[in-house]
Design an enzyme around this catalytic site. Structure first.
Site, short mmCIF file in Angstrom:
data_model
loop_
_atom_site.label_atom_id
_atom_site.label_comp_id
_atom_site.label_asym_id
_atom_site.label_seq_id
_atom_site.Cartn_x
_atom_site.Cartn_y
_atom_site.Cartn_z
N PRO A 280 0.81 -1.21 0.00
CA PRO A 280 0.00 0.00 0.00
C PRO A 280 0.85 1.27 0.00
CG PRO A 280 0.09 -0.94 2.20
CD PRO A 280 0.84 -1.88 1.30
N TYR A 321 -5.29 13.46 -13.27
CA TYR A 321 -6.33 12.43 -13.12
C TYR A 321 -7.71 13.03 -12.81
CZ TYR A 321 -1.87 10.25 -11.79
OH TYR A 321 -0.55 9.87 -11.73
N CYS A 348 1.94 28.54 -16.04
CA CYS A 348 1.52 29.22 -17.26
C CYS A 348 0.65 28.35 -18.17
CB CYS A 348 2.77 29.64 -18.04
SG CYS A 348 3.73 28.20 -18.53
N1 LLP Z 1 2.81 -1.49 -6.03
C1 LLP Z 1 3.05 -1.18 -7.31
C2 LLP Z 1 3.78 -2.14 -8.14
C3 LLP Z 1 2.61 0.05 -7.83
O1 LLP Z 1 2.86 0.34 -9.10
C4 LLP Z 1 1.91 0.95 -6.99
C5 LLP Z 1 1.43 2.23 -7.51
C6 LLP Z 1 1.69 0.59 -5.64
C7 LLP Z 1 2.15 -0.65 -5.20
C8 LLP Z 1 0.99 1.48 -4.66
O2 LLP Z 1 -0.34 1.70 -5.00
P1 LLP Z 1 -1.30 2.54 -4.03
O3 LLP Z 1 -1.53 1.73 -2.78
O4 LLP Z 1 -0.62 3.83 -3.74
O5 LLP Z 1 -2.53 2.73 -4.84
N2 LLP Z 1 0.08 8.81 -9.30
C9 LLP Z 1 -1.21 8.15 -9.21
C10 LLP Z 1 -1.10 6.77 -8.63
C11 LLP Z 1 -0.14 5.87 -9.38
C12 LLP Z 1 0.07 4.53 -8.73
C13 LLP Z 1 1.23 3.82 -9.34
N3 LLP Z 1 1.55 2.57 -8.74
C14 LLP Z 1 -2.15 9.03 -8.41
O6 LLP Z 1 -1.72 10.10 -7.95
O7 LLP Z 1 -3.32 8.71 -8.26
#
Ligand code: LLP
Length: 424
Positions: A280, A321, A348
């Site tokens: 997470p 997003y 900008c």
């Molecule tokens: N494991 C892997 C292999 C991942 O690629 C990611 C996130 C995570 C774990 C963690 O996921 P989480 O629990 O944070 O959902 N920038 C985007 C989110 C991109 C997530 C990329 N991978 C945003 O701001 O919504």
């Protein structure tokens, strides 16, 4: 949170209006207690199973936050040599680090092998290259195979990662042959299967579906005489950004209820025991942090624009997003909402909108805005676009304040640039 009689927003026991008098704006502020509580929430939710929580460093790579998580017994999901170094520097044990990524260079692979961390292998190409590097280094490298389970997480397409069209992982039908190949290659110890289906997931049924699919593979491998040590189901648990989401956002406990019955039943059916790994990011750090920003101008035009000093250079999520972040006027916390405002940054580009059409108390130049739930993919996705140094970060805890990252200077924008002698 407010303090009685004050019109100021308090965060981690600190008056944020006073906070920016010392540290300036824009400013990321993280509440240590919230961070610890979020991590402990996961530990407790999964305490009945043999589970390791590998925090996803990409969500927020601040070293102090990583140290706090290391102290809470976190492992780490890292996606680059830089994130690996951060995790190691924070004291996260290498046996609890998984080096992920769909495009690892020779140096990345060598770094992983030399650091004795596990590697999540994303292609057959990478598997062979890793075996060669490990052989050269005379070391055995423990690996997981990144599976593309073809599960739709029902989220924004840019953050869906386990669909068959996605660039991540080995196609479901090819996983078994790749595992068999891994068993034959020198200096490779296959010990796990890994997937990550997406981010900001609010519908828990997709986690059950992914667990089923992963356990199907575990069963087939078991039939073929290949035994694993762990299954890593990635991260992805969503959090409540909007009021409606706050009411429905699943907790780690509910996530455990979606995953564990499937996971445990299949282990029982196959007569095996596996460790469960989770990665997470957002659900650990998202709600721990706010971004404070000063109002530079209020303009009554086609819309009521509130121009603040933080834009998509510091928080790209709304632009990238269409993400929603709640916005408060931190020095007018008890004043009644009076009008619709659109909060925009200083960049900008017309797209530099942080919050569209929000009811806020009357806003004036000099007011302080707090953007909530900015701890995940906030600072870590920031840039120096438009010649803007990245901002500072502070940690707050029961009224105590510590600077955990200095504000960059204009000099930092210039530092690595080189002007060839013929132009001087
Ligand atoms: N494991 C892997 C292999 C991942 O690629 C990611 C996130 C995570 C774990 C963690 O996921 P989480 O629990 O944070 O959902 N920038 C985007 C989110 C991109 C997530 C990329 N991978 C945003 O701001 O919504």
């Amino acid at each position: 949170m407010t303090k009685e009689g004050s019109n100021h927003f308090f965060f981690g026991g600190v008056d944020v209006v006073e906070l920016v008098e010392s540290y300036g704006t824009p400013l990321y502020v993280t509440d240590e207690n919230k961070l610890r509580a979020n991590f402990r929430g996961y530990k407790e939710a999964f305490e009945t199973a043999d589970t390791d929580i590998y925090y996803a460093v990409k969500a927020n790579g601040n070293l102090t936050l990583l140290k706090i998580l290391a102290n809470e017994d976190a492992g780490a999901d890292v996606f680059s040599a830089g994130e690996l170094e951060l995790a190691k520097t924070a004291g996260i044990p290498t046996e609890k680090i998984l080096f992920n990524g769909n495009s690892k260079s020779e140096e990345d692979l060598r770094d992983a092998v030399e650091s004795d961390v596990k590697v999540s292998v994303d292609s057959l190409d990478e598997l062979k290259a890793l075996s060669a590097v490990a052989t050269e280094e005379r070391k055995e490298v423990e690996i997981a195979i990144r599976v593309n389970p073809d599960v739709s997480p029902r989220v924004h397409p840019k953050i869906a990662t386990g669909l068959k069209e996605s660039k991540f992982g080995i196609p479901f039908y090819a996983v078994i042959p790749v595992c068999e190949e891994a068993k034959k290659l020198p200096n490779i110890a296959l010990s796990g299967l890994h997937c990550h289906i997406g981010s900001q997931i609010l519908d828990l049924s997709v986690f059950s579906e992914a667990t089923e699919k992963m356990m199907l593979l575990v069963g087939k491998l078991h039939e073929n005489g290949i035994e694993l040590e762990f299954v890593d189901l990635g991260g992805g648990l969503g959090i409540g950004y909007t009021q409606e989401e706050k009411e429905i956002a699943p907790t780690p406990k509910e996530l455990a209820e979606a995953i564990l019955p499937v996971f445990e039943k299949k282990m029982h059916d196959f007569g095996i025991n596996l460790k469960l790994v989770l990665e997470p990011g957002r659900s650990i750090v998202g709600a721990t942090t706010i971004l404070l920003s000063r109002v530079n101008a209020v303009k009554r035009a086609h819309k009521n624009f509130v121009a603040i000093d933080a834009g998509f250079n510091l928080l790209i999520r709304p632009v990238m997003y269409d993400a929603y972040h709640e916005v408060l006027v931190a020095n007018k916390i008890n004043e009644r909402d009076s009008e619709l405002y659109t909060v925009v940054g200083p960049i900008c580009e017309s797209g530099d909108v942080i919050a569209k059409d929000r009811m806020l108390p009357e806003v004036e130049r000099g007011d302080l805005v707090a953007i909530l739930d900015a701890g995940a993919y906030g600072f870590s996705m920031s840039s120096q676009y438009n010649g803007r140094p990245r901002c500072a970060e502070v940690l707050v805890c029961d009224g105590q304040v510590d600077l955990i990252r200095s504000r960059e200077s204009i000099e930092d924008l210039i530092r690595n640039q080189k002007i060839p002698a013929r132009f001087i």
